[in-house]
Design a protein around this motif. Structure first.
Motif, short mmCIF file in Angstrom:
data_model
loop_
_atom_site.label_atom_id
_atom_site.label_comp_id
_atom_site.label_asym_id
_atom_site.label_seq_id
_atom_site.Cartn_x
_atom_site.Cartn_y
_atom_site.Cartn_z
N UNK A 231 -5.55 31.64 5.13
CA UNK A 231 -4.41 30.77 5.46
C UNK A 231 -4.11 30.80 6.95
N UNK A 232 -4.21 31.99 7.54
CA UNK A 232 -3.95 32.13 8.98
C UNK A 232 -4.98 31.36 9.80
N UNK A 233 -6.24 31.46 9.40
CA UNK A 233 -7.30 30.74 10.12
C UNK A 233 -7.11 29.23 9.99
N UNK A 234 -6.76 28.79 8.78
CA UNK A 234 -6.55 27.36 8.54
C UNK A 234 -5.39 26.81 9.35
N UNK A 235 -4.37 27.64 9.59
CA UNK A 235 -3.18 27.19 10.32
C UNK A 235 -3.43 26.99 11.81
N UNK A 236 -4.51 27.59 12.33
CA UNK A 236 -4.79 27.51 13.76
C UNK A 236 -4.26 28.70 14.54
N UNK A 237 -3.40 29.52 13.91
CA UNK A 237 -2.81 30.65 14.63
C UNK A 237 -3.84 31.75 14.92
N UNK A 238 -4.80 31.90 14.04
CA UNK A 238 -5.84 32.90 14.25
C UNK A 238 -6.53 32.71 15.60
N UNK A 239 -7.02 31.49 15.83
CA UNK A 239 -7.69 31.21 17.11
C UNK A 239 -6.70 31.24 18.26
N UNK A 240 -5.46 30.87 18.00
CA UNK A 240 -4.41 30.91 19.03
C UNK A 240 -4.22 32.33 19.55
N UNK A 241 -4.17 33.31 18.63
CA UNK A 241 -3.96 34.70 19.04
C UNK A 241 -5.13 35.19 19.90
N UNK A 242 -6.35 34.83 19.53
CA UNK A 242 -7.52 35.23 20.31
C UNK A 242 -7.46 34.62 21.70
N UNK A 243 -7.14 33.34 21.78
CA UNK A 243 -7.06 32.65 23.07
C UNK A 243 -5.96 33.24 23.94
N UNK A 244 -4.83 33.54 23.33
CA UNK A 244 -3.71 34.09 24.09
C UNK A 244 -4.05 35.48 24.63
N UNK A 245 -4.79 36.26 23.87
CA UNK A 245 -5.21 37.58 24.36
C UNK A 245 -6.07 37.44 25.61
N UNK A 246 -6.96 36.48 25.61
CA UNK A 246 -7.86 36.27 26.75
C UNK A 246 -7.11 35.74 27.97
N UNK A 247 -5.92 35.22 27.74
CA UNK A 247 -5.07 34.73 28.85
C UNK A 247 -4.07 35.78 29.30
N UNK A 248 -4.11 36.97 28.70
CA UNK A 248 -3.26 38.06 29.10
C UNK A 248 -1.87 38.06 28.50
N UNK A 249 -1.64 37.28 27.43
CA UNK A 249 -0.30 37.16 26.86
C UNK A 249 0.16 38.39 26.08
N UNK A 250 -0.76 39.31 25.81
CA UNK A 250 -0.37 40.49 25.02
C UNK A 250 -0.02 41.68 25.91
N UNK A 251 -0.03 41.47 27.21
CA UNK A 251 0.31 42.56 28.14
C UNK A 251 1.80 42.85 28.09
#
Length: 251
Positions: A231-251
């Motif tokens: 369900x998470x992958x289908x919602x688009x949030x899964x890829x969103x979290x990966x992309x946000x990590x690569x942009x430094x949003x989890x710092x």
């Protein structure tokens, strides 16, 4: 008859609610940017696991331990399980494995100004290739042993990235997410913008949630997790979290 049926339905619905509101406890270790006590949501992998369970009404508590202890505590059933692990026959005897949580990739980093493509090892012959002392580069070291390439090894990743910026090397092998985290942590935006990576992975590692077979109901919990993950992958949030990590949003 109808009253009895409604009573049974009511009891069943209560049992589902209790089950859905439970908390699962998972061990893990430090592996930034994937997992860390110092990152928001404990890193993007923990965020994925938390949200997948949340979609099924289950809360997650993380227990950070040295990796060896994290595995042992999960193995004996002290906690429900652990994140994240690759598959091997020994572990599969003692744990239920989830669907793929995240795929780790080792890739070649290079400057956008350097036109680079590779599809087979022979495409790397003649390039200036960087490496960090103490790291294993199975593909590159095989070519090096054959006398087809030279690896310019330096003491730290920082030096390797510096050599890329100075154009003293053409490519540098690094974990995809760890590589982008390093760039975010150490370089100015104008320098970060010069870097990219080749999309073809050198190595793929698939990482999973594991739940101990020593804990009752873990097989059912794994079914719920896999459903929530889909369900998470289908919602688009899964890829969103990966992309946000690569942009430094989890710092």
């Amino acid at each position: 008859m109808m009253k009895s049926f409604l009573l049974l339905l009511f009891i069943f619905s209560i049992s589902l609610t209790v089950k859905a509101n439970q908390t699962i406890r998972l061990t893990t270790g430090e592996w930034s940017p994937y997992l860390s006590e110092d990152l928001k949501h404990y890193g993007f992998v923990s965020h994925i696991v938390t949200e997948a369970f949340a979609l099924e009404g289950i809360k997650v508590e993380y227990i950070f331990r040295p990796w060896k202890r994290a595995y042992k505590d999960a193995l004996v059933g002290k906690y429900h399980g652990s994140i994240v692990w690759t598959k091997n026959p020994e572990r599969e005897q003692y744990f239920y494995y989830s669907d793929l949580v995240v795929a780790g990739q080792s890739v070649f980093f290079h400057l956008k100004s350097f036109s680079f493509d590779w599809q087979n090892p022979e495409d790397l012959v003649g390039l200036n290739i960087g490496g960090t002392l103490g790291y294993k580069y199975s593909l590159l070291e095989e070519l090096e042993a054959q006398g087809k390439i030279n690896i310019h090894r330096v003491a730290t990743d920082e030096q390797s990235y510096g050599m890329l910026l100075l154009k003293r090397i053409d490519i540098f092998q690094q974990d995809l997410d760890a590589g982008y985290e390093w760039l975010q942590d150490n370089l100015m935006e104008q320098d970060i913008a010069q870097f990219t990576h080749h999309p073809k992975p050198i190595i793929n590692d698939n990482y999973h949630l594991i739940l101990s077979k020593e804990v009752d109901d873990n097989q059912h919990l794994m079914t719920l997790f896999n459903r929530g993950l889909k369900r998470l992958k289908k919602s688009g949030k899964y890829q969103q979290y990966i992309s946000e990590s690569r942009q430094g949003h989890y710092k």
